[in-house]
Design a protein around this motif. Structure first.
Motif, PDB file in Angstrom:
ATOM      1  N   LEU A  77      52.680 -26.333  14.259  1.00  0.00           N
ATOM      2  CA  LEU A  77      53.056 -25.016  14.770  1.00  0.00           C
ATOM      3  C   LEU A  77      54.450 -25.039  15.385  1.00  0.00           C
ATOM      4  O   LEU A  77      55.229 -24.098  15.222  1.00  0.00           O
ATOM      5  N   LYS A  78      54.768 -26.130  16.088  1.00  0.00           N
ATOM      6  CA  LYS A  78      56.108 -26.252  16.677  1.00  0.00           C
ATOM      7  C   LYS A  78      57.172 -26.346  15.590  1.00  0.00           C
ATOM      8  O   LYS A  78      58.230 -25.738  15.680  1.00  0.00           O
ATOM      9  N   PHE A  79      56.903 -27.157  14.542  1.00  0.00           N
ATOM     10  CA  PHE A  79      57.863 -27.298  13.447  1.00  0.00           C
ATOM     11  C   PHE A  79      58.102 -25.967  12.740  1.00  0.00           C
ATOM     12  O   PHE A  79      59.209 -25.675  12.312  1.00  0.00           O
ATOM     13  N   CYS A  80      57.080 -25.152  12.615  1.00  0.00           N
ATOM     14  CA  CYS A  80      57.205 -23.871  11.915  1.00  0.00           C
ATOM     15  C   CYS A  80      57.774 -22.777  12.805  1.00  0.00           C
ATOM     16  O   CYS A  80      57.981 -21.661  12.337  1.00  0.00           O
ATOM     17  N   GLY A  81      58.006 -23.079  14.058  1.00  0.00           N
ATOM     18  CA  GLY A  81      58.616 -22.109  14.949  1.00  0.00           C
ATOM     19  C   GLY A  81      57.676 -21.010  15.405  1.00  0.00           C
ATOM     20  O   GLY A  81      58.118 -19.916  15.745  1.00  0.00           O
ATOM     21  N   VAL A  82      56.376 -21.266  15.413  1.00  0.00           N
ATOM     22  CA  VAL A  82      55.402 -20.276  15.859  1.00  0.00           C
ATOM     23  C   VAL A  82      55.381 -20.274  17.377  1.00  0.00           C
ATOM     24  O   VAL A  82      55.270 -21.319  18.010  1.00  0.00           O
ATOM     25  N   ASP A  83      55.494 -19.087  17.953  1.00  0.00           N
ATOM     26  CA  ASP A  83      55.450 -18.946  19.406  1.00  0.00           C
ATOM     27  C   ASP A  83      53.981 -18.828  19.831  1.00  0.00           C
ATOM     28  O   ASP A  83      53.294 -17.862  19.450  1.00  0.00           O
ATOM     29  N   PHE A  84      53.475 -19.800  20.578  1.00  0.00           N
ATOM     30  CA  PHE A  84      52.063 -19.803  20.947  1.00  0.00           C
ATOM     31  C   PHE A  84      51.881 -20.404  22.337  1.00  0.00           C
ATOM     32  O   PHE A  84      52.725 -21.157  22.820  1.00  0.00           O
ATOM     33  N   ASP A  85      50.782 -20.038  22.967  1.00  0.00           N
ATOM     34  CA  ASP A  85      50.362 -20.642  24.229  1.00  0.00           C
ATOM     35  C   ASP A  85      49.351 -21.731  23.920  1.00  0.00           C
ATOM     36  O   ASP A  85      48.695 -21.713  22.875  1.00  0.00           O
ATOM     37  N   VAL A  86      49.206 -22.668  24.850  1.00  0.00           N
ATOM     38  CA  VAL A  86      48.229 -23.731  24.706  1.00  0.00           C
ATOM     39  C   VAL A  86      47.194 -23.577  25.811  1.00  0.00           C
ATOM     40  O   VAL A  86      47.535 -23.352  26.972  1.00  0.00           O
ATOM     41  N   ASP A  87      45.919 -23.688  25.423  1.00  0.00           N
ATOM     42  CA  ASP A  87      44.833 -23.626  26.389  1.00  0.00           C
ATOM     43  C   ASP A  87      43.985 -24.877  26.195  1.00  0.00           C
ATOM     44  O   ASP A  87      43.462 -25.124  25.116  1.00  0.00           O
ATOM     45  N   TYR A  88      43.878 -25.687  27.242  1.00  0.00           N
ATOM     46  CA  TYR A  88      43.092 -26.926  27.189  1.00  0.00           C
ATOM     47  C   TYR A  88      41.662 -26.588  27.571  1.00  0.00           C
ATOM     48  O   TYR A  88      41.388 -26.212  28.706  1.00  0.00           O
ATOM     49  N   ILE A  89      40.730 -26.715  26.638  1.00  0.00           N
ATOM     50  CA  ILE A  89      39.353 -26.364  26.971  1.00  0.00           C
ATOM     51  C   ILE A  89      38.402 -27.556  26.922  1.00  0.00           C
ATOM     52  O   ILE A  89      37.388 -27.539  27.585  1.00  0.00           O
ATOM     53  N   ASN A  90      38.686 -28.578  26.122  1.00  0.00           N
ATOM     54  CA  ASN A  90      37.873 -29.787  26.049  1.00  0.00           C
ATOM     55  C   ASN A  90      36.409 -29.503  25.735  1.00  0.00           C
ATOM     56  O   ASN A  90      35.531 -30.274  26.106  1.00  0.00           O
ATOM     57  N   GLU A  91      36.126 -28.394  25.096  1.00  0.00           N
ATOM     58  CA  GLU A  91      34.755 -28.032  24.751  1.00  0.00           C
ATOM     59  C   GLU A  91      34.717 -27.532  23.309  1.00  0.00           C
ATOM     60  O   GLU A  91      35.010 -26.373  23.043  1.00  0.00           O
ATOM     61  N   PRO A  92      34.371 -28.407  22.367  1.00  0.00           N
ATOM     62  CA  PRO A  92      34.388 -27.998  20.961  1.00  0.00           C
ATOM     63  C   PRO A  92      33.359 -26.921  20.631  1.00  0.00           C
ATOM     64  O   PRO A  92      33.520 -26.194  19.666  1.00  0.00           O
ATOM     65  N   ALA A  93      32.316 -26.779  21.432  1.00  0.00           N
ATOM     66  CA  ALA A  93      31.308 -25.755  21.161  1.00  0.00           C
ATOM     67  C   ALA A  93      31.860 -24.344  21.356  1.00  0.00           C
ATOM     68  O   ALA A  93      31.273 -23.376  20.890  1.00  0.00           O
ATOM     69  N   ALA A  94      33.000 -24.206  22.025  1.00  0.00           N
ATOM     70  CA  ALA A  94      33.623 -22.890  22.201  1.00  0.00           C
ATOM     71  C   ALA A  94      34.251 -22.395  20.909  1.00  0.00           C
ATOM     72  O   ALA A  94      34.499 -21.205  20.766  1.00  0.00           O
ATOM     73  N   SER A  95      34.487 -23.294  19.981  1.00  0.00           N
ATOM     74  CA  SER A  95      35.099 -22.933  18.702  1.00  0.00           C
ATOM     75  C   SER A  95      34.041 -22.372  17.761  1.00  0.00           C
ATOM     76  O   SER A  95      32.886 -22.806  17.779  1.00  0.00           O
ATOM     77  N   PRO A  96      34.405 -21.427  16.907  1.00  0.00           N
ATOM     78  CA  PRO A  96      33.448 -20.921  15.919  1.00  0.00           C
ATOM     79  C   PRO A  96      33.006 -21.991  14.928  1.00  0.00           C
ATOM     80  O   PRO A  96      31.887 -21.953  14.441  1.00  0.00           O
ATOM     81  N   SER A  97      33.878 -22.956  14.645  1.00  0.00           N
ATOM     82  CA  SER A  97      33.525 -24.015  13.706  1.00  0.00           C
ATOM     83  C   SER A  97      32.880 -25.212  14.393  1.00  0.00           C
ATOM     84  O   SER A  97      32.411 -26.122  13.734  1.00  0.00           O
ATOM     85  N   GLY A  98      32.884 -25.233  15.722  1.00  0.00           N
ATOM     86  CA  GLY A  98      32.276 -26.331  16.458  1.00  0.00           C
ATOM     87  C   GLY A  98      33.189 -27.519  16.667  1.00  0.00           C
ATOM     88  O   GLY A  98      32.726 -28.575  17.092  1.00  0.00           O
ATOM     89  N   LYS A  99      34.480 -27.363  16.361  1.00  0.00           N
ATOM     90  CA  LYS A  99      35.424 -28.456  16.596  1.00  0.00           C
ATOM     91  C   LYS A  99      36.767 -27.873  16.994  1.00  0.00           C
ATOM     92  O   LYS A  99      37.095 -26.733  16.679  1.00  0.00           O
ATOM     93  N   LEU A 100      37.524 -28.659  17.706  1.00  0.00           N
ATOM     94  CA  LEU A 100      38.863 -28.260  18.118  1.00  0.00           C
ATOM     95  C   LEU A 100      39.862 -28.888  17.160  1.00  0.00           C
ATOM     96  O   LEU A 100      39.587 -29.930  16.590  1.00  0.00           O
TER      97      LEU A 100
END
Length: 159
Positions: A77-100
């Protein structure tokens, strides 16, 4: 379609009885239902920037993730120049796919790691930093370095 459901219900269980309410119970018909609507108590805030959810923070609270898969996506994402925020959650179950990692966009769409790469190719044009062939090759080299060498170093390194 509702007529078909009603006919099936009537054939199986018979007609429902109709009740005539006395005049003093007419308020139970609730013609104006709901009586009062309250606003939501915990209305989630919409993000103002695309947000990447990753493991972290990294070694000595660095912004880079300590997980190799998250680090690859973060770097891409950094190489492609995408402007994004980072959120550290350390919980893969929060993802729809179950992984970060996963990316939540401003539009409300959520992408896992493979879908992030497709999303970048479809919606985000490459910035001027990666327009030359030399820059693209350097980005590929760095990502392959992360995948092969740094993964082993991160897994086997002491705190």
């Amino acid at each position: 379609m509702t007529d078909n459901i009603n006919n099936t219900f009537s054939a199986r269980y018979g007609e429902l009885p109709t009740l005539q309410l006395p005049s003093f119970l007419q308020f139970l018909k609730l013609k104006n239902f709901p009586l009062k609507v309250y606003p939501a108590v915990n209305e989630p805030t919409r993000p103002t920037k695309d947000t990447l959810f990753i493991y972290g923070p990294g070694h000595r609270n660095s912004q880079a993730s300590f997980d190799v898969d998250c680090l690859i996506i973060q770097t891409y994402l950094k190489f492609c120049g995408v402007d994004f925020d980072v959120d550290y959650i350390n919980e893969p179950a929060a993802s729809p796919s179950g992984k970060l990692p996963f990316l939540a966009t401003v539009t409300g769409a959520i992408y896992d790691d493979e879908e992030i790469l497709k999303w970048i190719k479809e919606t985000k044009p490459m910035t001027q930093e990666l327009t030359t062939e030399k820059d693209r090759e350097q980005a590929k080299a760095f990502l392959s370095l992360v995948q092969t060498k740094l993964k082993a170093a991160l897994v086997s390194s002491p705190t």
